[in-house]
Design an enzyme around this catalytic site. Sequence first.
Site, PDB file in Angstrom:
ATOM      1  N   ASN A 123       0.862  -1.183   0.000  1.00 29.61           N
ATOM      2  CA  ASN A 123       0.000   0.000   0.000  1.00 29.61           C
ATOM      3  C   ASN A 123       0.903   1.240   0.000  1.00 29.61           C
ATOM      4  O   ASN A 123       1.511   1.556   1.014  1.00 29.61           O
ATOM      5  CB  ASN A 123      -0.894  -0.040   1.245  1.00 29.61           C
ATOM      6  CG  ASN A 123      -1.742   1.202   1.401  1.00 29.61           C
ATOM      7  OD1 ASN A 123      -1.825   2.036   0.483  1.00 29.61           O
ATOM      8  ND2 ASN A 123      -2.390   1.347   2.550  1.00 29.61           N
ATOM      9  N   LYS A 131       0.068   4.262  -0.167  1.00 32.26           N
ATOM     10  CA  LYS A 131      -0.586   5.426   0.454  1.00 32.26           C
ATOM     11  C   LYS A 131      -0.389   6.660  -0.445  1.00 32.26           C
ATOM     12  O   LYS A 131      -0.356   6.517  -1.664  1.00 32.26           O
ATOM     13  CB  LYS A 131      -0.073   5.630   1.887  1.00 32.26           C
ATOM     14  CG  LYS A 131      -0.163   4.319   2.707  1.00 32.26           C
ATOM     15  CD  LYS A 131       0.070   4.485   4.171  1.00 32.26           C
ATOM     16  CE  LYS A 131      -0.025   3.122   4.856  1.00 32.26           C
ATOM     17  NZ  LYS A 131       0.101   3.209   6.299  1.00 32.26           N
ATOM     18  N   HIS A 168      -9.252   1.067   5.595  1.00 33.08           N
ATOM     19  CA  HIS A 168      -7.944   1.306   6.219  1.00 33.08           C
ATOM     20  C   HIS A 168      -8.134   2.261   7.396  1.00 33.08           C
ATOM     21  O   HIS A 168      -8.947   3.193   7.319  1.00 33.08           O
ATOM     22  CB  HIS A 168      -6.970   1.894   5.187  1.00 33.08           C
ATOM     23  CG  HIS A 168      -5.562   1.852   5.676  1.00 33.08           C
ATOM     24  ND1 HIS A 168      -5.084   2.754   6.600  1.00 33.08           N
ATOM     25  CD2 HIS A 168      -4.539   0.999   5.396  1.00 33.08           C
ATOM     26  CE1 HIS A 168      -3.814   2.451   6.867  1.00 33.08           C
ATOM     27  NE2 HIS A 168      -3.459   1.398   6.148  1.00 33.08           N
ATOM     28  N   GLU A 223      -6.501   4.691   8.330  1.00 32.84           N
ATOM     29  CA  GLU A 223      -6.311   6.106   7.970  1.00 32.84           C
ATOM     30  C   GLU A 223      -7.581   6.675   7.344  1.00 32.84           C
ATOM     31  O   GLU A 223      -7.875   7.872   7.495  1.00 32.84           O
ATOM     32  CB  GLU A 223      -5.092   6.240   7.037  1.00 32.84           C
ATOM     33  CG  GLU A 223      -3.796   5.996   7.813  1.00 32.84           C
ATOM     34  CD  GLU A 223      -2.667   5.361   7.020  1.00 32.84           C
ATOM     35  OE1 GLU A 223      -2.714   5.363   5.778  1.00 32.84           O
ATOM     36  OE2 GLU A 223      -1.729   4.847   7.656  1.00 32.84           O
ATOM     37  N   GLU A 275      -4.788  -4.884  10.819  1.00 30.61           N
ATOM     38  CA  GLU A 275      -3.767  -3.850  10.972  1.00 30.61           C
ATOM     39  C   GLU A 275      -4.004  -3.103  12.288  1.00 30.61           C
ATOM     40  O   GLU A 275      -4.795  -2.148  12.330  1.00 30.61           O
ATOM     41  CB  GLU A 275      -3.841  -2.847   9.813  1.00 30.61           C
ATOM     42  CG  GLU A 275      -3.564  -3.452   8.456  1.00 30.61           C
ATOM     43  CD  GLU A 275      -3.014  -2.420   7.468  1.00 30.61           C
ATOM     44  OE1 GLU A 275      -2.081  -2.747   6.749  1.00 30.61           O
ATOM     45  OE2 GLU A 275      -3.528  -1.269   7.451  1.00 30.61           O
ATOM     46  N   GLY A 308       3.172   2.223  10.816  1.00 27.18           N
ATOM     47  CA  GLY A 308       4.161   3.291  10.652  1.00 27.18           C
ATOM     48  C   GLY A 308       4.931   3.646  11.908  1.00 27.18           C
ATOM     49  O   GLY A 308       5.593   4.680  11.959  1.00 27.18           O
ATOM     50  N   SER A 356       4.048  -2.149  10.303  1.00 25.95           N
ATOM     51  CA  SER A 356       5.502  -2.192  10.497  1.00 25.95           C
ATOM     52  C   SER A 356       6.123  -3.540  10.112  1.00 25.95           C
ATOM     53  O   SER A 356       7.063  -4.004  10.762  1.00 25.95           O
ATOM     54  CB  SER A 356       5.873  -1.807  11.939  1.00 25.95           C
ATOM     55  OG  SER A 356       5.512  -0.453  12.179  1.00 25.95           O
TER      56      SER A 356
END
Length: 250
Positions: free
Chosen positions: A9, A11, A95, A97, A167, A173, A213
Amino acid sequence: MRKKIVAGNWKMNTTLTKGLELVDELLQTSTNDSILKIIAPPFIHLASVADKLNGKEGFELAAQNCHQSANGAFTGEVSAEMIVSVGAKYVIIGHSERRIYFGETNATLYQKVVTALANNLVPIFCVGESADDRSANVHLETVKQQLKEGLFNLQLDDFSKVIIAYEPVWAIGTGATATTHQAQGMHNFIRSEINKKYGKDISENTSILYGGSVNAENAKELFACLDVDGGLIGGASLKAAEFASIINSF
Ligand code: 13P
């Protein structure tokens, strides 16, 4: 037999030129033909990346989001039909985000899943708890609710096409990868919830990816977990050599 998958991904990263270079390098370095490799670039790169991947065995393309409506007056949005029309077969939905920064709720996400499936686009549906959820020991409950509201109203036939990505928000991240114990524990829980809702056959055939990660050092032990069928990779998918090494660690 469920599919083994490594998806990248990107992003909101890369320019078109850099993205295409990344794909070129990846095609030269990832040698593992036994798994499905999925690349999820920004919308605006999809058609060009599709051209590059055309005919490359084992590589597929995903969008990072789609709108829940078929079409219409939604300025700035992208429909499932448009995504399919440029050659993508998968779409990441839910996701964290998108949930956190764009206010996407389980109810909206369910609509997106339905629209994607109606257009023969396979959803990669993301679930995962926050750090607060985990410290309050409600992580299983959070993920259960995301599955229930985001997916479990689907008919069995439709559900059987879906890929799930676990996730944990605290691992994205941050460098704080879930331990194999944490990842396996949640993947096993997700599979058991699917079993309860749709039965053993479907639960055994649903691919559940881990994201958060993942890197070239920890991929092997995560992918070795019984219920981890691959990874959804963020930062490390932007470095061709590292992403190839993750792909090759299966
Ligand atoms: P990182 O691999 O950068 O933690 O991101 C994971 C992710 O969000 C993939 O969708």
